[in-house]
Design a protein around this motif. Sequence first.
Motif, PDB file in Angstrom:
ATOM      1  N   PRO A  28      35.711   0.259  64.846  1.00 17.02           N
ATOM      2  CA  PRO A  28      36.632   0.642  65.932  1.00 17.02           C
ATOM      3  C   PRO A  28      37.812  -0.331  66.013  1.00 17.02           C
ATOM      4  O   PRO A  28      37.619  -1.547  65.988  1.00 17.02           O
ATOM      5  CB  PRO A  28      35.765   0.529  67.207  1.00 17.02           C
ATOM      6  CG  PRO A  28      34.358   0.311  66.733  1.00 17.02           C
ATOM      7  CD  PRO A  28      34.468  -0.318  65.385  1.00 17.02           C
ATOM      8  N   MET A  30      42.265  -0.825  67.431  1.00 16.01           N
ATOM      9  CA  MET A  30      43.452  -0.313  68.137  1.00 16.01           C
ATOM     10  C   MET A  30      44.665  -0.313  67.211  1.00 16.01           C
ATOM     11  O   MET A  30      45.796  -0.125  67.665  1.00 16.01           O
ATOM     12  CB  MET A  30      43.735  -1.150  69.386  1.00 16.01           C
ATOM     13  CG  MET A  30      42.598  -1.087  70.401  1.00 16.01           C
ATOM     14  SD  MET A  30      43.102  -1.412  72.089  1.00 16.01           S
ATOM     15  CE  MET A  30      43.811  -3.044  71.934  1.00 16.01           C
ATOM     16  N   HIS A  34      45.955  -6.135  60.528  1.00 22.67           N
ATOM     17  CA  HIS A  34      46.170  -7.432  59.896  1.00 22.67           C
ATOM     18  C   HIS A  34      44.913  -7.745  59.087  1.00 22.67           C
ATOM     19  O   HIS A  34      43.984  -6.921  59.021  1.00 22.67           O
ATOM     20  CB  HIS A  34      46.469  -8.500  60.957  1.00 22.67           C
ATOM     21  CG  HIS A  34      45.462  -8.562  62.085  1.00 22.67           C
ATOM     22  ND1 HIS A  34      44.138  -8.874  61.881  1.00 22.67           N
ATOM     23  CD2 HIS A  34      45.588  -8.322  63.419  1.00 22.67           C
ATOM     24  CE1 HIS A  34      43.496  -8.861  63.041  1.00 22.67           C
ATOM     25  NE2 HIS A  34      44.353  -8.517  63.987  1.00 22.67           N
ATOM     26  N   HIS A  37      41.370  -7.049  60.616  1.00 23.81           N
ATOM     27  CA  HIS A  37      40.904  -5.660  60.535  1.00 23.81           C
ATOM     28  C   HIS A  37      40.473  -5.326  59.097  1.00 23.81           C
ATOM     29  O   HIS A  37      39.465  -4.657  58.877  1.00 23.81           O
ATOM     30  CB  HIS A  37      42.023  -4.696  60.929  1.00 23.81           C
ATOM     31  CG  HIS A  37      42.514  -4.823  62.337  1.00 23.81           C
ATOM     32  ND1 HIS A  37      43.761  -5.317  62.646  1.00 23.81           N
ATOM     33  CD2 HIS A  37      41.941  -4.508  63.526  1.00 23.81           C
ATOM     34  CE1 HIS A  37      43.938  -5.295  63.958  1.00 23.81           C
ATOM     35  NE2 HIS A  37      42.847  -4.821  64.522  1.00 23.81           N
ATOM     36  N   LEU A  40      37.041  -6.500  58.318  1.00 25.64           N
ATOM     37  CA  LEU A  40      35.983  -5.652  58.904  1.00 25.64           C
ATOM     38  C   LEU A  40      35.790  -4.390  58.047  1.00 25.64           C
ATOM     39  O   LEU A  40      34.660  -3.961  57.797  1.00 25.64           O
ATOM     40  CB  LEU A  40      36.333  -5.216  60.331  1.00 25.64           C
ATOM     41  CG  LEU A  40      36.599  -6.266  61.405  1.00 25.64           C
ATOM     42  CD1 LEU A  40      36.660  -5.603  62.790  1.00 25.64           C
ATOM     43  CD2 LEU A  40      35.570  -7.365  61.425  1.00 25.64           C
ATOM     44  N   PHE A 146      32.301  -5.452  64.218  1.00 26.27           N
ATOM     45  CA  PHE A 146      33.227  -6.027  65.195  1.00 26.27           C
ATOM     46  C   PHE A 146      33.586  -7.450  64.761  1.00 26.27           C
ATOM     47  O   PHE A 146      32.885  -8.057  63.946  1.00 26.27           O
ATOM     48  CB  PHE A 146      32.584  -6.067  66.590  1.00 26.27           C
ATOM     49  CG  PHE A 146      32.323  -4.697  67.164  1.00 26.27           C
ATOM     50  CD1 PHE A 146      33.269  -4.070  67.973  1.00 26.27           C
ATOM     51  CD2 PHE A 146      31.149  -4.018  66.880  1.00 26.27           C
ATOM     52  CE1 PHE A 146      33.041  -2.804  68.492  1.00 26.27           C
ATOM     53  CE2 PHE A 146      30.906  -2.741  67.395  1.00 26.27           C
ATOM     54  CZ  PHE A 146      31.858  -2.139  68.201  1.00 26.27           C
ATOM     55  N   GLY A 147      34.654  -7.996  65.369  1.00 25.85           N
ATOM     56  CA  GLY A 147      35.090  -9.350  65.041  1.00 25.85           C
ATOM     57  C   GLY A 147      34.631 -10.361  66.079  1.00 25.85           C
ATOM     58  O   GLY A 147      34.566 -10.051  67.273  1.00 25.85           O
ATOM     59  N   LYS A 149      36.301 -12.862  66.984  1.00 25.51           N
ATOM     60  CA  LYS A 149      37.424 -13.315  67.820  1.00 25.51           C
ATOM     61  C   LYS A 149      37.238 -12.802  69.246  1.00 25.51           C
ATOM     62  O   LYS A 149      37.509 -13.497  70.207  1.00 25.51           O
ATOM     63  CB  LYS A 149      38.759 -12.815  67.274  1.00 25.51           C
ATOM     64  CG  LYS A 149      39.922 -13.378  68.081  1.00 25.51           C
ATOM     65  CD  LYS A 149      41.243 -12.971  67.491  1.00 25.51           C
ATOM     66  CE  LYS A 149      41.605 -11.582  67.902  1.00 25.51           C
ATOM     67  NZ  LYS A 149      42.404 -11.537  69.137  1.00 25.51           N
ATOM     68  N   ASP A 150      36.757 -11.548  69.339  1.00 28.56           N
ATOM     69  CA  ASP A 150      36.472 -10.954  70.656  1.00 28.56           C
ATOM     70  C   ASP A 150      34.985 -11.182  70.953  1.00 28.56           C
ATOM     71  O   ASP A 150      34.190 -10.244  70.974  1.00 28.56           O
ATOM     72  CB  ASP A 150      36.826  -9.464  70.624  1.00 28.56           C
ATOM     73  CG  ASP A 150      38.302  -9.252  70.372  1.00 28.56           C
ATOM     74  OD1 ASP A 150      39.063  -9.132  71.335  1.00 28.56           O
ATOM     75  OD2 ASP A 150      38.707  -9.240  69.185  1.00 28.56           O
ATOM     76  N   VAL A 176      39.367 -14.168  61.279  1.00 29.14           N
ATOM     77  CA  VAL A 176      40.316 -14.428  60.191  1.00 29.14           C
ATOM     78  C   VAL A 176      41.560 -15.069  60.808  1.00 29.14           C
ATOM     79  O   VAL A 176      42.037 -14.636  61.863  1.00 29.14           O
ATOM     80  CB  VAL A 176      40.672 -13.117  59.457  1.00 29.14           C
ATOM     81  CG1 VAL A 176      41.704 -13.372  58.358  1.00 29.14           C
ATOM     82  CG2 VAL A 176      39.416 -12.480  58.884  1.00 29.14           C
ATOM     83  N   LEU A 184      44.364 -14.370  63.820  1.00 29.15           N
ATOM     84  CA  LEU A 184      45.191 -13.169  63.660  1.00 29.15           C
ATOM     85  C   LEU A 184      44.946 -12.237  64.832  1.00 29.15           C
ATOM     86  O   LEU A 184      43.811 -12.060  65.276  1.00 29.15           O
ATOM     87  CB  LEU A 184      44.849 -12.459  62.353  1.00 29.15           C
ATOM     88  CG  LEU A 184      45.210 -13.194  61.073  1.00 29.15           C
ATOM     89  CD1 LEU A 184      44.843 -12.343  59.863  1.00 29.15           C
ATOM     90  CD2 LEU A 184      46.685 -13.528  61.032  1.00 29.15           C
TER      91      LEU A 184
HETATM   92  P1  AMP Z   1      41.650  -4.646  67.924  1.00 24.32           P
HETATM   93  O1  AMP Z   1      42.354  -3.681  67.025  1.00 24.32           O
HETATM   94  O2  AMP Z   1      42.442  -5.870  68.253  1.00 24.32           O
HETATM   95  O3  AMP Z   1      41.000  -3.986  69.115  1.00 24.32           O
HETATM   96  O4  AMP Z   1      40.435  -5.198  67.070  1.00 24.32           O
HETATM   97  C1  AMP Z   1      39.566  -4.343  66.370  1.00 24.32           C
HETATM   98  C2  AMP Z   1      38.436  -5.158  65.802  1.00 24.32           C
HETATM   99  O5  AMP Z   1      38.979  -6.165  64.941  1.00 24.32           O
HETATM  100  C3  AMP Z   1      37.612  -5.890  66.875  1.00 24.32           C
HETATM  101  O6  AMP Z   1      36.244  -5.840  66.522  1.00 24.32           O
HETATM  102  C4  AMP Z   1      38.155  -7.292  66.805  1.00 24.32           C
HETATM  103  O7  AMP Z   1      37.211  -8.259  67.203  1.00 24.32           O
HETATM  104  C5  AMP Z   1      38.453  -7.427  65.323  1.00 24.32           C
HETATM  105  N1  AMP Z   1      39.433  -8.478  65.089  1.00 24.32           N
HETATM  106  C6  AMP Z   1      40.611  -8.647  65.736  1.00 24.32           C
HETATM  107  N2  AMP Z   1      41.225  -9.768  65.292  1.00 24.32           N
HETATM  108  C7  AMP Z   1      40.410 -10.318  64.361  1.00 24.32           C
HETATM  109  C8  AMP Z   1      40.482 -11.480  63.532  1.00 24.32           C
HETATM  110  N3  AMP Z   1      41.510 -12.315  63.573  1.00 24.32           N
HETATM  111  N4  AMP Z   1      39.453 -11.721  62.685  1.00 24.32           N
HETATM  112  C9  AMP Z   1      38.399 -10.874  62.632  1.00 24.32           C
HETATM  113  N5  AMP Z   1      38.269  -9.761  63.375  1.00 24.32           N
HETATM  114  C10 AMP Z   1      39.266  -9.483  64.224  1.00 24.32           C
END
Ligand code: AMP
Length: 282
Positions: A28, A30, A34, A37, A40, A146-147, A149-150, A176, A184
């Motif tokens: 999942p 948004m 970068h 993503h 993942l 999932f990452g 970072k969150d 990352v 990122l």
């Molecule tokens: P987002 O698009 O920001 O909602 O993030 C989508 C997924 O990518 C989430 O599971 C985030 O935790 C993960 N994510 C966002 N930034 C990073 C990062 N720098 N390193 C690893 N995973 C990330």
Amino acid sequence: MQILTNPQNLMELCRQWHAAGDDIALVPTMGYYHAGHEDLMRHARTLAHRMVVSLFVNPAQFGPGEDLEAYPRDPERDSAIAASLGADILFMPEPGSMYAQDHATWVEVPDLAKGLCGQSRPVHFRGVCTVVLKLFMLSQANIAVFGQKDWQQQAIIRCMVRDLNLPVRIETRPTVREADGLALSSRNVYLTPEERAQAPQIRQGLLRAQELAQAGEHRAGVIRDSVLAWWAQHLPLGRLDYLSIVHPETLAPLDTTDGSALMACAVRMGKARLIDNILLRP
Ligand code: AMP
């Protein structure tokens, strides 16, 4: 790769794959991809026969006055990236197809959602849980990635999966970073050059906390103060949202770092709100 916008079509295709014996991994997002993503997706690709990537700037997880409209978007570039990393489906629904006008059902994990980011974003995790559960149901994923970072988000989702007996395995991936340590984030595009130059100090502060903890400092307050002092000197453009030391799973605030401990923060810089975290003790 198929691009789907209709939730029903996603559900039907995933049902066919399951009937044919295929596993499904879900990522999942948004969008505005970068290297985080991409990591993942690369990982998810190794875990199952099929990979579904969702790209949805979920209005329900943005509060009033947050950056829903301004959130960066580049669906064409994103779809090229998802295709190149082996996604079978990129699911890009319109908000109206995910939420009925009178949408009334919410999933909440209030204890884990009340601290850290939940303090300044009170409806955020309710929106995240609700959309993630919907994505789990639509994709019928066996695995979701999932990452870290969150960190709070993945802790809340693990709790939701456990409590609701969802048949999904959750995997997380390390953050990352840019070469200078900045995590990122799609929101890094909001930073001015001056803010961008200072932003790596967020990570530098957290690394100092980790060094202190590993050198034997157990008092959470002392560790926290040393990070605040570092930021006061090196991160003058940052405005603190929170800096907390918590248990990595329960997210309960800790006075000492004798056991497992996570330091997590959010710092506002101009239009951006940047989050990061570090395990002081695994
Ligand atoms: P987002 O698009 O920001 O909602 O993030 C989508 C997924 O990518 C989430 O599971 C985030 O935790 C993960 N994510 C966002 N930034 C990073 C990062 N720098 N390193 C690893 N995973 C990330």
